[in-house]
Design an enzyme around this catalytic site. Structure first.
Site, PDB file in Angstrom:
ATOM      1  N   ASP A  95       0.826  -1.213   0.000  1.00  0.00           N
ATOM      2  CA  ASP A  95       0.000   0.000   0.000  1.00  0.00           C
ATOM      3  C   ASP A  95       0.863   1.266   0.000  1.00  0.00           C
ATOM      4  OD1 ASP A  95      -2.415   1.367   0.065  1.00  0.00           O
ATOM      5  OD2 ASP A  95      -3.229   0.192   1.717  1.00  0.00           O
TER       6      ASP A  95
ATOM      7  N   ASP B   7     -10.002   3.442  -3.555  1.00  0.00           N
ATOM      8  CA  ASP B   7     -10.726   2.254  -3.092  1.00  0.00           C
ATOM      9  C   ASP B   7     -12.136   2.222  -3.666  1.00  0.00           C
ATOM     10  OD1 ASP B   7      -8.493   1.929  -1.588  1.00  0.00           O
ATOM     11  OD2 ASP B   7      -9.519   1.927   0.353  1.00  0.00           O
TER      12      ASP B   7
ATOM     13  N   GLU C 249      -0.962   1.513  -5.191  1.00  0.00           N
ATOM     14  CA  GLU C 249      -0.507   2.904  -5.126  1.00  0.00           C
ATOM     15  C   GLU C 249      -1.611   3.845  -5.590  1.00  0.00           C
ATOM     16  OE1 GLU C 249       1.230   6.154  -7.610  1.00  0.00           O
ATOM     17  OE2 GLU C 249      -0.059   4.439  -8.042  1.00  0.00           O
ATOM     18  N   TRP C 250      -2.789   3.270  -5.872  1.00  0.00           N
ATOM     19  CA  TRP C 250      -4.031   3.989  -6.216  1.00  0.00           C
ATOM     20  C   TRP C 250      -3.943   4.754  -7.534  1.00  0.00           C
ATOM     21  CZ3 TRP C 250      -2.620   6.651  -1.132  1.00  0.00           C
ATOM     22  CH2 TRP C 250      -2.678   5.744  -0.080  1.00  0.00           C
ATOM     23  N   GLY C 251      -2.919   4.482  -8.324  1.00  0.00           N
ATOM     24  CA  GLY C 251      -2.823   5.161  -9.625  1.00  0.00           C
ATOM     25  C   GLY C 251      -2.340   6.594  -9.543  1.00  0.00           C
ATOM     26  N   ASP C 252      -1.965   7.056  -8.358  1.00  0.00           N
ATOM     27  CA  ASP C 252      -1.567   8.467  -8.203  1.00  0.00           C
ATOM     28  C   ASP C 252      -0.411   8.860  -9.117  1.00  0.00           C
ATOM     29  OD1 ASP C 252      -3.456   8.573  -6.292  1.00  0.00           O
ATOM     30  OD2 ASP C 252      -2.118   9.031  -4.609  1.00  0.00           O
ATOM     31  N   ASN C 253       0.530   7.950  -9.301  1.00  0.00           N
ATOM     32  CA  ASN C 253       1.722   8.255 -10.102  1.00  0.00           C
ATOM     33  C   ASN C 253       1.767   7.435 -11.392  1.00  0.00           C
ATOM     34  OD1 ASN C 253       3.398  10.049  -8.112  1.00  0.00           O
ATOM     35  ND2 ASN C 253       2.606   8.335  -6.899  1.00  0.00           N
TER      36      ASN C 253
HETATM   37  C1  GLA Z   1      -5.926   1.406   1.499  1.00  0.00           C
HETATM   38  C2  GLA Z   1      -6.083   0.387   0.361  1.00  0.00           C
HETATM   39  C3  GLA Z   1      -7.234  -0.539   0.704  1.00  0.00           C
HETATM   40  C4  GLA Z   1      -6.946  -1.243   2.033  1.00  0.00           C
HETATM   41  C5  GLA Z   1      -6.713  -0.223   3.129  1.00  0.00           C
HETATM   42  C6  GLA Z   1      -6.201  -0.860   4.415  1.00  0.00           C
HETATM   43  O1  GLA Z   1      -7.019   2.260   1.567  1.00  0.00           O
HETATM   44  O2  GLA Z   1      -6.301   1.030  -0.848  1.00  0.00           O
HETATM   45  O3  GLA Z   1      -7.426  -1.487  -0.328  1.00  0.00           O
HETATM   46  O4  GLA Z   1      -5.830  -2.077   1.874  1.00  0.00           O
HETATM   47  O5  GLA Z   1      -5.749   0.749   2.733  1.00  0.00           O
HETATM   48  O6  GLA Z   1      -5.957   0.043   5.435  1.00  0.00           O
END
Ligand code: GLA
Length: 407
Positions: free
Chosen positions: A150, A205, A183-187
């Site tokens: 994460d 998420d 990494e949520w696609g931020d970079n």
């Molecule tokens: C982030 C991730 C989620 C999950 C939580 C856990 O938000 O994107 O998928 O793993 O952390 O705290």
């Protein structure tokens, strides 16, 4: 050192590097399938829950349908020991992670774990920053098979460097461990992570909503449709060994059956990781039927390895195509709206070549395909090479019609 000896040594080093790389690629020839604790349990996990999920994976037939990873998300962690090695939370995991891995392996499943590239995880447990090699080694000693990594608490951390470092550490651990980047696609990891991770998250998420974005002061949560829209432009970056990850499934967590069916279908069309996010110990027959639909899973897991494409939208409906091995295609009509929509299906509307990725053509004007409806399981005749309305269809609200077109 004599010359012959030096050459042998070099060849050996090259060979072991090659087999290591090969093992790594083999982990993700097709998108990963399994279960993760976060969507349903958040941080409230313990070894009994994880074992129960593992048991149900087997008894429900999910394992045999392909779901093999049992992934603990945030909050399995305790403290680091005096030497800096991470330990499991002794209260909720009294027998430790190695014992849990043994339990899971004995059932033909694999164990996944979670960490973070920063100082702390998103829920405040110890992060891996400064302990990357040590953590990778510890996971390998515990026989862990998968790491979700994460991106919380990473002020001044370079994303590419951080993910490369953990990737190197996992490879050096000697155990093939799937590397799921979060990494949520931020970079824009799709631009640089092809040889670093086996998959990367493309956005925030997901939450259990089909069509509403959830907005908080400092972050958002994506609906099913948000995830699909974000992934729409990223298909050229996906392929065998490295997949776009629009996040874990919310099937069985409270959407309607139609929405669940559409959600699952679209993840399969997009060659997405299929990571279940519901409590499979208490799922309905409808949820189970969706998650174990072999025809749909085969679309996701197709060896041709191409993420589906959104050909066009018309009169409220989205038309998606995915080229498959042996010349087949999957075709989905998605109704994202809250009303049923009637359409006239004419195969000649869909003659196109996938120039961007597969270079394959549908060639409906030349080829005849057999049509299988993947939610009813019924064969529905053949495509026609002539201009004509083949059938009039009603696509229910927030639902799909999906066909496999067989050569
Ligand atoms: C982030 C991730 C989620 C999950 C939580 C856990 O938000 O994107 O998928 O793993 O952390 O705290």
């Amino acid at each position: 050192m004599n010359k012959k000896y030096a050459i042998t040594l070099l060849l050996f080093a090259l060979f072991s590097l090659a087999t290591k790389a090969q093992k790594w690629e083999e982990l993700s020839q097709t998108p990963q399938m399994g279960w993760n604790s976060w969507n349903k349990f958040q941080g409230n996990i313990d070894e009994d829950i994880i074992k129960g999920i593992a048991d149900t994976m087997v008894s429900s037939g999910l394992r045999d349908a392909g779901y093999v990873y049992i992934n603990m998300d945030d909050c399995w962690h305790g403290k680091r020991d005096a030497n800096g090695f991470i330990q499991a939370d002794p209260k909720h995991f009294p027998h430790g992670i190695k014992a849990l891995a043994d339990y899971i392996h004995a059932r033909g499943l694999k164990l996944g774990i979670y960490s973070d590239a920063g100082t702390e995880t998103c829920a405040g447990r110890p992060g891996s920053l400064g302990h990357e090699y040590q953590d990778a080694l510890q996971y390998a000693r515990w026989d862990v098979d998968y790491l979700k990594y994460d991106w919380c608490n990473t002020v001044n951390v370079n994303p590419r460097g951080a993910y490369q470092l953990m990737s190197d550490a996992l490879r050096a651990s000697g155990r093939p461990i799937f590397f799921s980047m979060c990494e949520w696609g931020d970079n824009q990891p799709w631009r640089w992570a092809r040889d670093i991770g086996n998959s990367w998250r493309i956005g925030p998420d997901i939450w259990c909503s089909f069509d509403s974005t959830r907005v908080f002061p400092t972050y958002v949560q994506y609906s099913v449709l948000d995830c699909i829209n974000k992934n729409d432009s990223l298909r050229r970056y996906a392929g065998s060994g490295h997949w776009n990850d629009p996040d874990m499934l919310e099937v069985g967590n409270g959407l309607t059956v139609n929405q669940d069916r559409a959600h699952f279908t679209m993840w399969c069309m997009m060659a997405s990781p299929l990571i279940l996010g519901n409590d499979i110990r208490h799922m309905s027959a409808e949820t189970k039927a969706i998650l174990t639909n072999r025809d749909l899973i085969a679309i996701d897991q197709d060896k041709f390895g191409v993420q589906g494409l959104h050909l066009f939208s018309r009169d409220g409906l989205d038309y998606w195509f995915k080229p498959l091995e042996n010349g087949d295609w999957a075709m989905t009509i998605l109704n994202p709206t809250r009303k049923p929509i009637v359409c006239n299906l004419n195969w000649q509307d869909f003659n196109f070549t996938d120039d961007e990725v597969s270079k394959r053509s549908t060639a409906f004007d030349k080829c005849v395909y057999k049509v299988k409806n993947l939610w009813t399981g019924r064969m529905e005749g053949k495509t026609s090479t002539k201009q004509k309305v083949d059938r009039k269809l009603t696509v229910p609200a927030q639902d799909v019609v999906v066909y496999r077109l067989l050569r």
